[in-house]
Design a protein around this motif. Structure first.
Motif, PDB file in Angstrom:
ATOM      1  N   ARG A 187       3.411 -10.151   3.425  1.00 20.28           N
ATOM      2  CA  ARG A 187       2.875 -11.510   3.324  1.00 20.28           C
ATOM      3  C   ARG A 187       1.802 -11.739   4.391  1.00 20.28           C
ATOM      4  NH1 ARG A 187       4.369 -16.541   1.329  1.00 20.28           N
ATOM      5  NH2 ARG A 187       3.826 -18.319   2.646  1.00 20.28           N
ATOM      6  N   GLN A 188       2.083 -11.299   5.626  1.00 25.05           N
ATOM      7  CA  GLN A 188       1.108 -11.476   6.705  1.00 25.05           C
ATOM      8  C   GLN A 188      -0.147 -10.658   6.446  1.00 25.05           C
ATOM      9  OE1 GLN A 188       1.339 -13.680   9.371  1.00 25.05           O
ATOM     10  NE2 GLN A 188      -0.833 -13.105   9.482  1.00 25.05           N
ATOM     11  N   GLN A 189       0.027  -9.454   5.900  1.00 22.74           N
ATOM     12  CA  GLN A 189      -1.132  -8.622   5.581  1.00 22.74           C
ATOM     13  C   GLN A 189      -2.020  -9.316   4.556  1.00 22.74           C
ATOM     14  OE1 GLN A 189      -0.630  -5.612   2.728  1.00 22.74           O
ATOM     15  NE2 GLN A 189      -2.084  -4.152   3.640  1.00 22.74           N
ATOM     16  N   LEU A 190      -1.419  -9.888   3.528  1.00 21.24           N
ATOM     17  CA  LEU A 190      -2.184 -10.578   2.495  1.00 21.24           C
ATOM     18  C   LEU A 190      -2.882 -11.815   3.056  1.00 21.24           C
ATOM     19  CD1 LEU A 190       0.367 -10.310  -0.456  1.00 21.24           C
ATOM     20  CD2 LEU A 190      -1.811  -9.082  -0.250  1.00 21.24           C
ATOM     21  N   LEU A 191      -2.215 -12.501   3.970  1.00 21.60           N
ATOM     22  CA  LEU A 191      -2.831 -13.670   4.610  1.00 21.60           C
ATOM     23  C   LEU A 191      -4.051 -13.257   5.431  1.00 21.60           C
ATOM     24  CD1 LEU A 191       0.295 -15.692   5.797  1.00 21.60           C
ATOM     25  CD2 LEU A 191      -1.472 -16.497   4.226  1.00 21.60           C
ATOM     26  N   ASP A 192      -3.934 -12.175   6.187  1.00 20.92           N
ATOM     27  CA  ASP A 192      -5.046 -11.697   7.008  1.00 20.92           C
ATOM     28  C   ASP A 192      -6.228 -11.275   6.141  1.00 20.92           C
ATOM     29  OD1 ASP A 192      -3.560 -12.139   9.281  1.00 20.92           O
ATOM     30  OD2 ASP A 192      -2.888 -10.058   9.470  1.00 20.92           O
ATOM     31  N   ILE A 193      -5.938 -10.561   5.066  1.00 20.39           N
ATOM     32  CA  ILE A 193      -6.998 -10.107   4.165  1.00 20.39           C
ATOM     33  C   ILE A 193      -7.644 -11.300   3.458  1.00 20.39           C
ATOM     34  CG2 ILE A 193      -7.446  -8.848   2.011  1.00 20.39           C
ATOM     35  CD1 ILE A 193      -5.339  -6.803   2.968  1.00 20.39           C
ATOM     36  N   GLY A 194      -6.809 -12.206   2.968  1.00 21.75           N
ATOM     37  CA  GLY A 194      -7.329 -13.387   2.294  1.00 21.75           C
ATOM     38  C   GLY A 194      -8.183 -14.237   3.212  1.00 21.75           C
ATOM     39  N   ARG A 195      -7.736 -14.410   4.439  1.00 19.89           N
ATOM     40  CA  ARG A 195      -8.474 -15.207   5.429  1.00 19.89           C
ATOM     41  C   ARG A 195      -9.869 -14.641   5.645  1.00 19.89           C
ATOM     42  NH1 ARG A 195      -9.022 -15.058  11.101  1.00 19.89           N
ATOM     43  NH2 ARG A 195      -8.987 -17.104  12.140  1.00 19.89           N
ATOM     44  N   ALA A 196      -9.957 -13.319   5.811  1.00 20.13           N
ATOM     45  CA  ALA A 196     -11.255 -12.671   6.042  1.00 20.13           C
ATOM     46  C   ALA A 196     -12.170 -12.810   4.819  1.00 20.13           C
ATOM     47  CB  ALA A 196     -11.050 -11.201   6.392  1.00 20.13           C
ATOM     48  N   ARG A 256       2.870  14.223   3.260  1.00 16.72           N
ATOM     49  CA  ARG A 256       1.665  13.582   3.774  1.00 16.72           C
ATOM     50  C   ARG A 256       1.418  12.242   3.081  1.00 16.72           C
ATOM     51  NH1 ARG A 256      -0.817  18.799   3.472  1.00 16.72           N
ATOM     52  NH2 ARG A 256      -1.813  18.132   1.527  1.00 16.72           N
ATOM     53  N   GLY A 257       1.746  12.162   1.780  1.00 13.25           N
ATOM     54  CA  GLY A 257       1.442  10.967   1.016  1.00 13.25           C
ATOM     55  C   GLY A 257       2.469   9.859   1.188  1.00 13.25           C
ATOM     56  N   ARG A 258       3.613  10.172   1.819  1.00 13.38           N
ATOM     57  CA  ARG A 258       4.657   9.177   1.983  1.00 13.38           C
ATOM     58  C   ARG A 258       4.203   8.076   2.940  1.00 13.38           C
ATOM     59  NH1 ARG A 258       8.816  12.304   3.859  1.00 13.38           N
ATOM     60  NH2 ARG A 258       9.165  13.025   1.740  1.00 13.38           N
ATOM     61  N   ARG A 259       4.296   6.814   2.506  1.00 15.89           N
ATOM     62  CA  ARG A 259       3.899   5.691   3.346  1.00 15.89           C
ATOM     63  C   ARG A 259       5.110   4.872   3.760  1.00 15.89           C
ATOM     64  NH1 ARG A 259      -0.646   2.619  -0.018  1.00 15.89           N
ATOM     65  NH2 ARG A 259       1.014   2.767  -1.588  1.00 15.89           N
ATOM     66  N   VAL A 260       5.026   4.283   4.947  1.00 11.69           N
ATOM     67  CA  VAL A 260       6.104   3.425   5.413  1.00 11.69           C
ATOM     68  C   VAL A 260       6.054   2.124   4.623  1.00 11.69           C
ATOM     69  CG1 VAL A 260       7.045   2.175   7.382  1.00 11.69           C
ATOM     70  CG2 VAL A 260       5.995   4.427   7.727  1.00 11.69           C
ATOM     71  N   ARG A 261       7.153   1.748   4.044  1.00 11.02           N
ATOM     72  CA  ARG A 261       7.203   0.551   3.219  1.00 11.02           C
ATOM     73  C   ARG A 261       7.228  -0.698   4.098  1.00 11.02           C
ATOM     74  NH1 ARG A 261       8.599  -0.494  -2.018  1.00 11.02           N
ATOM     75  NH2 ARG A 261       9.510  -2.539  -2.477  1.00 11.02           N
ATOM     76  N   MET A 262       6.368  -1.659   3.773  1.00 11.39           N
ATOM     77  CA  MET A 262       6.320  -2.907   4.533  1.00 11.39           C
ATOM     78  C   MET A 262       7.491  -3.801   4.131  1.00 11.39           C
ATOM     79  SD  MET A 262       2.375  -4.232   4.644  1.00 11.39           S
ATOM     80  CE  MET A 262       1.101  -3.342   5.564  1.00 11.39           C
ATOM     81  N   THR A 263       7.944  -4.607   5.088  1.00  5.61           N
ATOM     82  CA  THR A 263       8.923  -5.641   4.756  1.00  5.61           C
ATOM     83  C   THR A 263       8.192  -6.768   4.025  1.00  5.61           C
ATOM     84  OG1 THR A 263       8.568  -6.870   6.807  1.00  5.61           O
ATOM     85  CG2 THR A 263      10.207  -5.095   6.862  1.00  5.61           C
ATOM     86  N   GLY A 264       8.943  -7.663   3.425  1.00  5.01           N
ATOM     87  CA  GLY A 264       8.326  -8.786   2.728  1.00  5.01           C
ATOM     88  C   GLY A 264       7.477  -9.629   3.660  1.00  5.01           C
ATOM     89  N   ALA A 265       7.962  -9.860   4.892  1.00  8.56           N
ATOM     90  CA  ALA A 265       7.227 -10.666   5.864  1.00  8.56           C
ATOM     91  C   ALA A 265       5.940  -9.966   6.288  1.00  8.56           C
ATOM     92  CB  ALA A 265       8.101 -10.952   7.083  1.00  8.56           C
ATOM     93  N   GLU A 266       6.019  -8.649   6.477  1.00  6.19           N
ATOM     94  CA  GLU A 266       4.830  -7.887   6.874  1.00  6.19           C
ATOM     95  C   GLU A 266       3.782  -7.885   5.770  1.00  6.19           C
ATOM     96  OE1 GLU A 266       6.883  -4.585   9.895  1.00  6.19           O
ATOM     97  OE2 GLU A 266       6.718  -4.181   7.742  1.00  6.19           O
TER      98      GLU A 266
END
Length: 225
Positions: free
Chosen positions: A32-41, A20-30
């Protein structure tokens, strides 16, 4: 027997949480985009100073070093966010200038800016904020200047056709684009009247001002210099 149950039960309960605790690992590009979206908000809501690397990392579910790895710190993330927003707005405005008639071009420019404010509200809030890293990322004023450069070519042709000095086109371009931009900042919060009505009134003021333009305007007040 009790030992067997204990072993079986322990194995079963430990296996399930791990699955249940296993998470799908993001790629470097994914990531980076996640951090950009969070930072933007966060930058839109709290500004540059009010946002911390800790908060960005926490919302992304990562450690602080991950943010530093991708952007070198908060300043680097902010610079990328601002650069993307400036490009989005500039491309929208320049891409909208397709009509042949000057008045319709003014309408298209006004709509392009208002469209951006409506669709990319967070981005616009970031662009109009002051920040200590503005010198490396550009400012809203510099963006408006870039847009005005596109408009001054149009005005230059119109000035030539009317017998006015085309060297004054940059001045009028800055005035026109600045008028639309400042009105857009006001409309960002009030959102009234409707977008089309705002555009119509902006063009009404700009066009009828241009329509009655004097080749050599004179001051009428007591101050002459």
């Amino acid at each position: 027997m009790m030992g067997g149950v204990a072993i079986d039960g322990g194995t079963s309960s430990s296996d399930k949480p791990s699955r249940r605790g296993r998470r799908v690992r993001m790629t470097g590009a994914e990531r980076r985009q996640q951090l950009l979206d969070i930072g933007r908000a966060l930058f839109a809501e709290k500004g540059f100073e009010g946002t911390s690397v800790e908060e960005i990392a926490a919302k992304a579910g990562v450690s602080k070093p991950v943010v530093y790895e991708h952007f070198g710190g908060k300043e680097g993330l902010y610079a990328v966010v601002v650069d993307r927003e400036m490009r989005q707005l500039l491309d929208g405005v320049t891409g909208a200038l397709t009509a042949g008639h000057p008045r319709e071009l003014l309408e298209q420019a006004a709509f392009a800016l208002l469209d951006y404010i409506e669709s990319y509200t967070d981005g616009f809030r970031i662009l109009v904020r002051d920040s200590p890293v503005a010198q490396s990322t550009g400012t809203f004023a510099s963006l408006i200047s870039d847009i005005a450069t596109q408009v001054e070519d149009i005005l230059g042709l119109e000035f030539k056709a009317r017998g006015f000095d085309p060297k004054l086109a940059p001045l009028y371009a800055q005035a026109l684009v600045g008028m639309v931009a400042l009105t857009g900042q006001w409309w960002l919060d009030v959102r009234r009247p409707k977008k089309a009505e705002v555009a119509a009134h902006l063009v009404n003021l700009a066009w009828h001002g241009l329509d009655g333009l004097e080749a050599k305007p004179q001051l009428v007040g007591r101050r002459k210099s």
